[in-house]
Design a protein around this motif. Sequence first.
Motif, PDB file in Angstrom:
ATOM      1  N   GLY A  19      80.145  19.385  38.401  1.00 34.91           N
ATOM      2  CA  GLY A  19      79.660  20.931  38.601  1.00 34.91           C
ATOM      3  C   GLY A  19      80.375  20.760  40.362  1.00 34.91           C
ATOM      4  O   GLY A  19      80.491  20.004  40.356  1.00 34.91           O
ATOM      5  N   ALA A  20      80.938  21.815  40.953  1.00 34.36           N
ATOM      6  CA  ALA A  20      81.430  21.878  42.093  1.00 34.36           C
ATOM      7  C   ALA A  20      80.707  22.781  42.785  1.00 34.36           C
ATOM      8  O   ALA A  20      79.380  23.500  42.629  1.00 34.36           O
ATOM      9  CB  ALA A  20      82.233  23.303  42.331  1.00 34.36           C
ATOM     10  N   ALA A  21      79.781  21.866  43.586  1.00 29.64           N
ATOM     11  CA  ALA A  21      78.791  22.500  45.293  1.00 29.64           C
ATOM     12  C   ALA A  21      79.517  23.463  45.571  1.00 29.64           C
ATOM     13  O   ALA A  21      80.616  24.015  45.955  1.00 29.64           O
ATOM     14  CB  ALA A  21      78.668  20.836  45.872  1.00 29.64           C
ATOM     15  N   PRO A  22      78.671  23.981  47.093  1.00 27.78           N
ATOM     16  CA  PRO A  22      79.208  25.280  47.378  1.00 27.78           C
ATOM     17  C   PRO A  22      79.790  24.872  48.520  1.00 27.78           C
ATOM     18  O   PRO A  22      80.383  25.383  49.153  1.00 27.78           O
ATOM     19  CB  PRO A  22      76.983  25.538  47.705  1.00 27.78           C
ATOM     20  CG  PRO A  22      76.206  24.597  46.621  1.00 27.78           C
ATOM     21  CD  PRO A  22      77.037  23.721  46.969  1.00 27.78           C
ATOM     22  N   LEU A  32      76.338  28.653  52.280  1.00 28.18           N
ATOM     23  CA  LEU A  32      75.148  28.114  52.353  1.00 28.18           C
ATOM     24  C   LEU A  32      75.596  26.188  52.344  1.00 28.18           C
ATOM     25  O   LEU A  32      76.923  26.019  52.053  1.00 28.18           O
ATOM     26  CB  LEU A  32      75.025  28.021  50.734  1.00 28.18           C
ATOM     27  CG  LEU A  32      74.960  29.436  49.863  1.00 28.18           C
ATOM     28  CD1 LEU A  32      74.783  30.491  48.977  1.00 28.18           C
ATOM     29  CD2 LEU A  32      73.257  30.392  50.774  1.00 28.18           C
ATOM     30  N   GLN A  33      74.551  25.414  52.359  1.00 21.50           N
ATOM     31  CA  GLN A  33      74.544  24.276  52.244  1.00 21.50           C
ATOM     32  C   GLN A  33      74.859  23.289  51.276  1.00 21.50           C
ATOM     33  O   GLN A  33      74.190  23.997  49.807  1.00 21.50           O
ATOM     34  CB  GLN A  33      73.495  23.181  53.369  1.00 21.50           C
ATOM     35  CG  GLN A  33      73.152  23.717  54.613  1.00 21.50           C
ATOM     36  CD  GLN A  33      74.422  22.925  55.470  1.00 21.50           C
ATOM     37  OE1 GLN A  33      74.256  22.222  55.637  1.00 21.50           O
ATOM     38  NE2 GLN A  33      74.761  23.975  56.479  1.00 21.50           N
ATOM     39  N   SER A  34      75.324  22.599  50.292  1.00 22.15           N
ATOM     40  CA  SER A  34      75.794  22.343  49.594  1.00 22.15           C
ATOM     41  C   SER A  34      74.398  20.937  49.336  1.00 22.15           C
ATOM     42  O   SER A  34      73.898  20.429  48.112  1.00 22.15           O
ATOM     43  CB  SER A  34      77.760  21.335  49.140  1.00 22.15           C
ATOM     44  OG  SER A  34      77.481  19.522  50.615  1.00 22.15           O
ATOM     45  N   PRO A 267      78.376  13.656  40.621  1.00 26.02           N
ATOM     46  CA  PRO A 267      77.968  12.500  41.389  1.00 26.02           C
ATOM     47  C   PRO A 267      76.702  12.348  42.832  1.00 26.02           C
ATOM     48  O   PRO A 267      76.397  11.347  42.990  1.00 26.02           O
ATOM     49  CB  PRO A 267      79.542  12.476  42.448  1.00 26.02           C
ATOM     50  CG  PRO A 267      80.220  13.743  42.821  1.00 26.02           C
ATOM     51  CD  PRO A 267      79.649  14.161  41.718  1.00 26.02           C
ATOM     52  N   ARG A 268      76.826  13.400  43.147  1.00 26.48           N
ATOM     53  CA  ARG A 268      75.490  13.374  44.014  1.00 26.48           C
ATOM     54  C   ARG A 268      73.748  13.413  43.132  1.00 26.48           C
ATOM     55  O   ARG A 268      73.028  13.389  43.380  1.00 26.48           O
ATOM     56  CB  ARG A 268      75.281  15.347  44.683  1.00 26.48           C
ATOM     57  CG  ARG A 268      76.657  14.630  45.905  1.00 26.48           C
ATOM     58  CD  ARG A 268      77.157  16.087  46.208  1.00 26.48           C
ATOM     59  NE  ARG A 268      76.784  17.018  45.517  1.00 26.48           N
ATOM     60  CZ  ARG A 268      75.994  18.510  45.904  1.00 26.48           C
ATOM     61  NH1 ARG A 268      75.715  18.497  46.913  1.00 26.48           N
ATOM     62  NH2 ARG A 268      76.729  19.359  45.253  1.00 26.48           N
ATOM     63  N   THR A 300      67.140  14.038  48.828  1.00 24.61           N
ATOM     64  CA  THR A 300      67.447  14.713  49.153  1.00 24.61           C
ATOM     65  C   THR A 300      67.590  16.132  47.822  1.00 24.61           C
ATOM     66  O   THR A 300      67.174  16.397  46.962  1.00 24.61           O
ATOM     67  CB  THR A 300      69.390  15.259  49.225  1.00 24.61           C
ATOM     68  OG1 THR A 300      69.671  14.517  47.996  1.00 24.61           O
ATOM     69  CG2 THR A 300      69.549  14.274  50.194  1.00 24.61           C
ATOM     70  N   ALA A 301      67.803  17.346  48.641  1.00 26.66           N
ATOM     71  CA  ALA A 301      68.316  18.948  46.950  1.00 26.66           C
ATOM     72  C   ALA A 301      69.600  19.049  47.066  1.00 26.66           C
ATOM     73  O   ALA A 301      70.430  19.102  48.224  1.00 26.66           O
ATOM     74  CB  ALA A 301      67.599  20.106  47.459  1.00 26.66           C
TER      75      ALA A 301
END
Length: 307
Positions: A19-22, A32-34, A267-268, A300-301
């Motif tokens: 998945g690609a982060a913001p 937007l924060q990733s 990976p997060r 975290t989110a």
Amino acid sequence: MSRGTLALVTTAALAVVLGAAPAEAAHRGGSLQSTIQLPDGFQPEGIAIGKAPYAYFGSRVDGDIYRASLRTGRGEVISQGPGTQSLGLKIDNRGRLFVSGGSGGNARVINAATGAVLKSYTLQTVPSFINDVTLTGGAAWYTDSTNPVLFKLPLGRHGKLPAEAVRVPLTGDITYQTGNNANGIAPTPDRRGLIIVQSNTGKLFRTSYSGRTTEIDLGGESVPNGDGLWLRGSTLYVVQNRLNVITRIQLDKRATKGTVVSRTTDPRFDVPTTIAEYGKYFYLPNARFTTPATPETEYTAVGVKRP
């Protein structure tokens, strides 16, 4: 939220995509924060996002509700918990946050702007796990992962909250077993029923408003450790928490059949549980069930582009 661990089985034809982060992506005139940093020791589980770029999180420790800006990442506790858990969350178009009370056997409705508790409900007085909630059919619906029952809060005119919840026993195909049973809940695409995921078996069920369950035919696939659900049109997204994936399923309108289209990881991810949407992105809290929980444990989110 899941208490067990099951193995992830994939077919040769099914790819697990990243998945690609913001990553500070532009959206609606802002970025937007990733990754959203949550308070140390918070132990998040549920997430809800309304029309504004704010995410709400519930704590498994004491039920506090934390609100964070998706644009700045900054946040604060807006509602002190009752000392029991806050798990699944949903926000309605009146700015009310519906909260599942986990092992406390309760539910709350909170003003999302002020944090004030509008109404509290005792759903169970026996051992229970009020796990998730959805809003559909003129009501709020809560799952109990320990007992084969749903709880319904029928909303009156102008969304008036009821005096008490209605108990809806689950019948039909679902059979409760050892472990975490009915967990995430969402509407069916035709908005005439409910979808629930049974975490310990990986099965999905179409459930009538009277509680009759029918297993959804996934063509031999399953979603073990299924947790939060998100319906978008006729596409259902299932968070498989300890497997660190979001599974995308294409349903028919009545949710009698479904086809697994993809599984997305990042990976997060660190045991993400529930899911909410803002713009082109999904946000998921990392519950970190496999990490010892201390007052200093970081949480975290994370945001990923919608598969």
